[in-house]
Design a protein around this motif. Structure first.
Motif, PDB file in Angstrom:
ATOM      1  N   UNK A 210     -13.939  -5.853   8.003  1.00 28.15           N
ATOM      2  CA  UNK A 210     -14.649  -6.327   7.026  1.00 28.15           C
ATOM      3  C   UNK A 210     -13.386  -7.601   6.484  1.00 28.15           C
ATOM      4  N   UNK A 211     -13.960  -8.872   6.242  1.00 29.24           N
ATOM      5  CA  UNK A 211     -12.786  -9.567   6.256  1.00 29.24           C
ATOM      6  C   UNK A 211     -13.009 -10.977   5.061  1.00 29.24           C
ATOM      7  N   UNK A 212     -13.730 -10.131   3.479  1.00 30.63           N
ATOM      8  CA  UNK A 212     -13.660 -11.427   2.367  1.00 30.63           C
ATOM      9  C   UNK A 212     -12.224 -11.955   1.650  1.00 30.63           C
ATOM     10  N   UNK A 213     -11.306 -11.463   2.167  1.00 27.62           N
ATOM     11  CA  UNK A 213     -10.597 -12.161   1.128  1.00 27.62           C
ATOM     12  C   UNK A 213      -9.420 -12.598   3.322  1.00 27.62           C
ATOM     13  N   UNK A 214     -10.165 -13.434   3.718  1.00 25.73           N
ATOM     14  CA  UNK A 214      -9.334 -14.009   4.746  1.00 25.73           C
ATOM     15  C   UNK A 214      -9.053 -15.128   4.321  1.00 25.73           C
ATOM     16  N   UNK A 215      -7.535 -15.789   4.681  1.00 25.90           N
ATOM     17  CA  UNK A 215      -7.232 -16.891   4.252  1.00 25.90           C
ATOM     18  C   UNK A 215      -6.723 -17.303   2.708  1.00 25.90           C
ATOM     19  N   UNK A 216      -7.540 -15.668   1.964  1.00 30.10           N
ATOM     20  CA  UNK A 216      -6.228 -15.384   0.753  1.00 30.10           C
ATOM     21  C   UNK A 216      -5.257 -14.788   0.942  1.00 30.10           C
ATOM     22  N   UNK A 217      -3.902 -15.450  -0.287  1.00 31.12           N
ATOM     23  CA  UNK A 217      -2.829 -15.303  -0.386  1.00 31.12           C
ATOM     24  C   UNK A 217      -2.971 -14.526  -1.177  1.00 31.12           C
ATOM     25  N   UNK A 218      -2.002 -12.859  -0.884  1.00 30.65           N
ATOM     26  CA  UNK A 218      -1.783 -12.350  -2.291  1.00 30.65           C
ATOM     27  C   UNK A 218      -0.099 -11.530  -2.599  1.00 30.65           C
ATOM     28  N   UNK A 219       0.696 -11.914  -3.681  1.00 30.58           N
ATOM     29  CA  UNK A 219       1.670 -11.680  -4.244  1.00 30.58           C
ATOM     30  C   UNK A 219       1.880 -10.698  -4.750  1.00 30.58           C
ATOM     31  N   UNK A 220       2.270  -9.471  -4.237  1.00 33.98           N
ATOM     32  CA  UNK A 220       2.696  -8.173  -4.618  1.00 33.98           C
ATOM     33  C   UNK A 220       4.285  -8.263  -5.211  1.00 33.98           C
ATOM     34  N   UNK A 221       4.542  -8.195  -6.876  1.00 34.99           N
ATOM     35  CA  UNK A 221       5.741  -8.411  -7.170  1.00 34.99           C
ATOM     36  C   UNK A 221       6.296  -7.182  -7.329  1.00 34.99           C
ATOM     37  N   UNK A 222       7.734  -6.478  -7.049  1.00 37.53           N
ATOM     38  CA  UNK A 222       7.988  -5.781  -6.709  1.00 37.53           C
ATOM     39  C   UNK A 222       9.709  -5.206  -6.615  1.00 37.53           C
ATOM     40  N   UNK A 223      10.270  -4.850  -7.660  1.00 35.94           N
ATOM     41  CA  UNK A 223      11.627  -4.367  -7.194  1.00 35.94           C
ATOM     42  C   UNK A 223      11.775  -3.117  -6.386  1.00 35.94           C
ATOM     43  N   UNK A 224      12.966  -2.779  -6.357  1.00 32.69           N
ATOM     44  CA  UNK A 224      14.178  -1.298  -6.006  1.00 32.69           C
ATOM     45  C   UNK A 224      13.051   0.156  -7.153  1.00 32.69           C
ATOM     46  N   UNK A 225      12.597   0.586  -7.363  1.00 34.46           N
ATOM     47  CA  UNK A 225      12.075   1.538  -7.769  1.00 34.46           C
ATOM     48  C   UNK A 225      10.744   1.765  -8.225  1.00 34.46           C
ATOM     49  N   UNK A 226       9.643   1.504  -7.160  1.00 32.57           N
ATOM     50  CA  UNK A 226       7.893   0.829  -7.106  1.00 32.57           C
ATOM     51  C   UNK A 226       7.324   2.117  -7.434  1.00 32.57           C
ATOM     52  N   UNK A 227       6.626   2.541  -7.201  1.00 36.40           N
ATOM     53  CA  UNK A 227       6.263   3.701  -6.788  1.00 36.40           C
ATOM     54  C   UNK A 227       5.566   3.747  -5.546  1.00 36.40           C
ATOM     55  N   UNK A 228       5.915   4.272  -4.151  1.00 40.80           N
ATOM     56  CA  UNK A 228       5.527   4.245  -2.704  1.00 40.80           C
ATOM     57  C   UNK A 228       4.109   3.679  -3.015  1.00 40.80           C
ATOM     58  N   UNK A 229       2.944   4.130  -3.161  1.00 39.29           N
ATOM     59  CA  UNK A 229       1.634   4.642  -2.925  1.00 39.29           C
ATOM     60  C   UNK A 229       0.850   3.510  -3.874  1.00 39.29           C
ATOM     61  N   UNK A 230       1.453   2.774  -4.717  1.00 40.79           N
ATOM     62  CA  UNK A 230       0.912   2.017  -5.342  1.00 40.79           C
ATOM     63  C   UNK A 230       1.705   0.463  -5.584  1.00 40.79           C
ATOM     64  N   UNK A 231       2.641   0.510  -4.525  1.00 44.08           N
ATOM     65  CA  UNK A 231       2.483  -0.824  -3.411  1.00 44.08           C
ATOM     66  C   UNK A 231       1.535  -0.109  -2.148  1.00 44.08           C
ATOM     67  N   UNK A 232       2.101   0.514  -1.483  1.00 46.60           N
ATOM     68  CA  UNK A 232       1.444   0.259  -0.424  1.00 46.60           C
ATOM     69  C   UNK A 232      -0.202   0.574   0.256  1.00 46.60           C
ATOM     70  N   UNK A 233      -0.620   0.998  -0.689  1.00 39.60           N
ATOM     71  CA  UNK A 233      -1.998   1.649  -0.662  1.00 39.60           C
ATOM     72  C   UNK A 233      -2.792  -0.335  -1.052  1.00 39.60           C
ATOM     73  N   UNK A 234      -2.265  -0.936  -2.006  1.00 43.42           N
ATOM     74  CA  UNK A 234      -2.786  -2.046  -2.644  1.00 43.42           C
ATOM     75  C   UNK A 234      -2.622  -2.946  -1.265  1.00 43.42           C
ATOM     76  N   UNK A 235      -1.421  -3.319  -0.603  1.00 40.56           N
ATOM     77  CA  UNK A 235      -1.209  -3.927   0.266  1.00 40.56           C
ATOM     78  C   UNK A 235      -2.441  -3.486   1.651  1.00 40.56           C
ATOM     79  N   UNK A 236      -2.601  -2.062   2.412  1.00 42.43           N
ATOM     80  CA  UNK A 236      -2.930  -1.885   2.999  1.00 42.43           C
ATOM     81  C   UNK A 236      -4.451  -2.665   2.937  1.00 42.43           C
ATOM     82  N   UNK A 237      -5.082  -2.050   1.781  1.00 42.87           N
ATOM     83  CA  UNK A 237      -6.445  -2.413   1.675  1.00 42.87           C
ATOM     84  C   UNK A 237      -6.527  -4.047   0.941  1.00 42.87           C
ATOM     85  N   UNK A 238      -5.768  -4.771   0.156  1.00 44.07           N
ATOM     86  CA  UNK A 238      -5.830  -5.998   0.845  1.00 44.07           C
ATOM     87  C   UNK A 238      -5.743  -6.747   2.282  1.00 44.07           C
ATOM     88  N   UNK A 239      -4.782  -5.965   2.918  1.00 45.24           N
ATOM     89  CA  UNK A 239      -4.743  -6.374   3.819  1.00 45.24           C
ATOM     90  C   UNK A 239      -6.122  -6.389   5.189  1.00 45.24           C
TER      91      UNK A 239
END
Length: 188
Positions: free
Chosen positions: A1-30
């Motif tokens: 699946x590659x409907x996001x090829x060429x798209x750049x996404x920023x994940x804005x985070x700092x210390x104390x982020x909820x692990x799954x709420x950063x990693x799962x979207x990051x992995x899905x987008x990639x």
């Protein structure tokens, strides 16, 4: 699946982020072909949490002070109690977030993540959801809060908790694939 090829996404985070709420979207987008960068006020790496227990650390790709929303097609703000609370008091984080709305770019926020949107003054007249304990903050800022696993309002994707991540990630991919939502830019 590659409907996001060429798209750049920023994940804005700092210390104390909820692990799954950063990693799962990051992995899905990639998995869908997007280039994803973690943008943070911190340098090096940031510490995730699994609720209140120490979780994984994630490398920071771009220092927030040098980041430009124009370089990205979309923004994701993970929750966790500490991450959004720190970001909403950071002028660079607020400017960065607001720039995505002004450009009509898709934005996703989950759990406590919408706290950042309150301080960026971009929730007035929008329908969204979050973890229930920040509902009043969102309503006081003019949002129409609803209790659903995922809510989409003109490119803004919000969800409540980690259990909503499958729906959140699916809608994020869909909205980012659609691209800009010019009607998203509203005055606060």
């Amino acid at each position: 699946m590659s409907h996001l090829t060429g798209k750049r996404v920023a994940i804005l985070a700092s210390d104390g982020f909820e692990e799954s709420e950063l990693l799962e979207p990051m992995n899905a987008l990639r998995e869908h072909g997007a280039t994803v960068e973690v943008v943070s006020p911190e340098r090096g790496s940031i510490q995730g949490l699994r609720h209140f227990d120490k979780g994984r650390s994630v490398d920071v790709d771009r220092d927030l002070a040098g980041a430009d929303a124009a370089d990205y097609d979309a923004l994701v703000i993970p929750g966790g109690l500490f991450n959004p609370d720190a970001l909403r008091h950071d002028d660079n984080a607020i400017r960065f977030t607001r720039a995505f709305f002004e450009a009509g770019k898709p934005v996703g926020a989950i759990c406590h993540g919408p706290w950042v949107l309150v301080d960026a003054e971009v929730v007035d007249q929008r329908e969204l959801t979050s973890v229930p304990n920040i509902r009043r903050d969102l309503e006081n800022a003019g949002a129409r809060w609803v209790d659903r696993e995922v809510v989409v309002d003109q490119g803004l994707v919000t969800s409540r908790t980690p259990k909503d991540l499958p729906a959140f990630c699916a809608k994020l991919v869909e909205e980012i694939a659609e691209g800009r939502h010019p009607q998203q830019a509203r005055s606060a």
